[in-house]
Design a protein around this motif. Structure first.
Motif: not given
Length: 202
Positions: A92-96, A129-132, A84-87
């Protein structure tokens, strides 16, 4: 692989792949017609489907299939690992970065569409998406074959690229020979399939 038994999930996987493929093929046809990208006939079989090389059409089936196998392997072999921390960090990085590229290069249609779609899918997936959290490491693992395959397609191993891009429609930043936008495009393709795949399973 008996632990994964991937073939038992085909009835959920293939509808997801085909539905997403329809959308991306329409997108592809429009961009080819608009001159956003195109293909070098010297490397093609000569078979076409809706004015797309058959190799390009099969790309939308074979690549998601392989990457969803990676996804199932990650879920099957590492169910206890908390990604979860990796996701969260990745999202955050990908969206920004995606928002920045979409906003500052709005006139470049590939940059705008690929980044906007990826951002919207990420925001939706993070909440719904719970398995994101399993998808993210799967996507990161898939980058290794992605760099190899897309590198070949974009000219890393050939005298001229198999797939070319209009410099007017991309920002021009590349990883090796791969346009930065391709990472967002591929991500959107795979995440769309994963979302539908899990929805059909449930």
């Amino acid at each position: 692989d008996k632990k994964i038994s991937f073939y038992k999930k085909w009835k959920f996987l293939f509808p997801a792949i085909f539905l997403v493929a329809i959308v991306f093929i329409v997108w592809d046809v429009y961009f080819v017609k608009s001159g956003v990208w195109g293909f070098n006939n010297a490397y093609l079989s000569g078979l076409y489907f809706f004015n797309l090389p058959i190799e390009e059409v099969l790309f939308f089936i074979i690549i998601p299939y392989c990457c969803m196998f990676i996804y199932e392997v990650v879920k099957g072999y590492f169910p206890e690992i908390n990604f979860k921390n990796l996701a969260k960090f990745f999202s955050l990085l990908f969206v920004v970065l995606g928002v920045f590229m979409a906003c500052f290069f709005m006139e470049k249609i590939y940059t705008l569409t690929a980044c906007s779609l990826a951002v919207l899918l990420t925001v939706f997936s993070y909440k719904n998406y719970k398995n994101f959290s399993f998808f993210v490491p799967s996507y990161l693992i898939s980058l290794f074959p992605f760099l190899l395959v897309n590198g070949v397609l974009t000219g890393m191993a050939t005298s001229s690229p198999i797939v070319w891009y209009s410099e007017m429609e991309i920002i021009g930043l590349r990883v090796f020979t791969i346009p930065l936008e391709d990472f967002y495009y591929s991500y959107s393709l795979l995440l769309s399939v994963a979302i539908l795949y899990e929805k059909f399973k449930n």
